[in-house]
Scaffold this motif. Structure first.
Motif, short mmCIF file in Angstrom:
data_model
loop_
_atom_site.label_atom_id
_atom_site.label_comp_id
_atom_site.label_asym_id
_atom_site.label_seq_id
_atom_site.Cartn_x
_atom_site.Cartn_y
_atom_site.Cartn_z
N LEU A 128 37.91 55.19 1.70
CA LEU A 128 38.25 54.60 2.98
C LEU A 128 37.97 55.65 4.05
N ALA A 129 37.56 55.21 5.25
CA ALA A 129 37.29 56.15 6.33
C ALA A 129 38.02 55.73 7.60
N PHE A 130 38.40 56.73 8.37
CA PHE A 130 38.87 56.53 9.73
C PHE A 130 37.94 57.34 10.62
N VAL A 131 37.43 56.69 11.68
CA VAL A 131 36.53 57.38 12.61
C VAL A 131 37.30 57.66 13.89
N GLY A 132 37.34 58.92 14.25
CA GLY A 132 38.13 59.36 15.39
C GLY A 132 37.47 59.14 16.74
N GLY A 133 38.19 59.61 17.75
CA GLY A 133 37.79 59.41 19.13
C GLY A 133 38.34 58.11 19.66
N SER A 134 38.74 57.26 18.75
CA SER A 134 39.15 55.90 19.11
C SER A 134 40.60 55.81 19.61
N PHE A 135 41.32 56.91 19.61
CA PHE A 135 42.61 56.99 20.28
C PHE A 135 42.53 57.98 21.45
N GLN A 136 41.37 58.58 21.63
CA GLN A 136 41.14 59.59 22.66
C GLN A 136 40.49 58.93 23.88
#
Length: 178
Positions: free
Chosen positions: A133-141
């Motif tokens: 499973l992956a979580f891609v960041g920047g998406s809460f920034q």
């Protein structure tokens, strides 16, 4: 000048040949070779959190605690977007304090079981190979980073709410994939 050059141009003559960003990601996946360290991730549920920022990590903390509690052989790999010594140290400190002593820096890791904090650059695309499973960041920034890399490995990919900058993330959301 350009409009004068295009007068009389027949758009039927155009042929779509692909998206260079997609082609590059797919090519990298197809041409990558297995690494020795991949064997240390077998028979585990691996969450790779890529390109994360402090706000992303704050949002992830409750889920990481819950996943670690509920899933046997759960392993998280945190990959900061900018692996500054201060942020890497904060990530590792939280991991050790909350998920136990089984947390390691990537640069010092010798194949032990446990969670990892990547303290260098250039590893993320390779780490998606071992992800469940992956979580891609920047998406809460401010804006989500590239979701194509984990999707190239056909793994479920999660983001936070800020995805309007990414046509791929919006497409995936429209298909109820995010």
């Amino acid at each position: 000048f350009l409009s004068a050059k295009l007068k009389g141009f027949d758009p039927q003559c155009l042929k779509k040949i692909g998206d260079p960003r997609v082609n590059r990601v797919v090519s990298r996946r197809q041409n990558s070779e297995s690494k020795d360290w991949e064997r240390y991730f077998t028979h585990q549920t691996v969450l790779v959190c890529g390109s994360i920022w402090p706000r992303d990590f704050e949002a992830l903390k409750p889920a990481l605690l819950e996943l670690d509690r509920r899933i046997p052989n759960f392993r998280v790999v945190l990959v900061p977007h900018e692996p500054s010594p201060k942020f890497v140290a904060a990530l590792l400190r939280w991991m050790v304090e909350n998920l136990g002593h089984r947390s390691h820096l990537w640069s010092q890791w010798k194949g032990e079981e446990g969670h990892l904090v990547v303290d260098g650059v250039g590893w993320l695309a390779e780490l998606y190979r071992v992800a469940t499973l992956a979580f891609v960041g920047g998406s809460f920034q401010k804006r989500v980073h590239n979701i194509l890399e984990p999707l190239a490995y056909t793994i479920p990919t999660l983001t936070g709410p800020l995805i309007k900058n990414s046509a791929e993330a919006l497409e995936l959301q429209s298909r109820h994939g995010i």
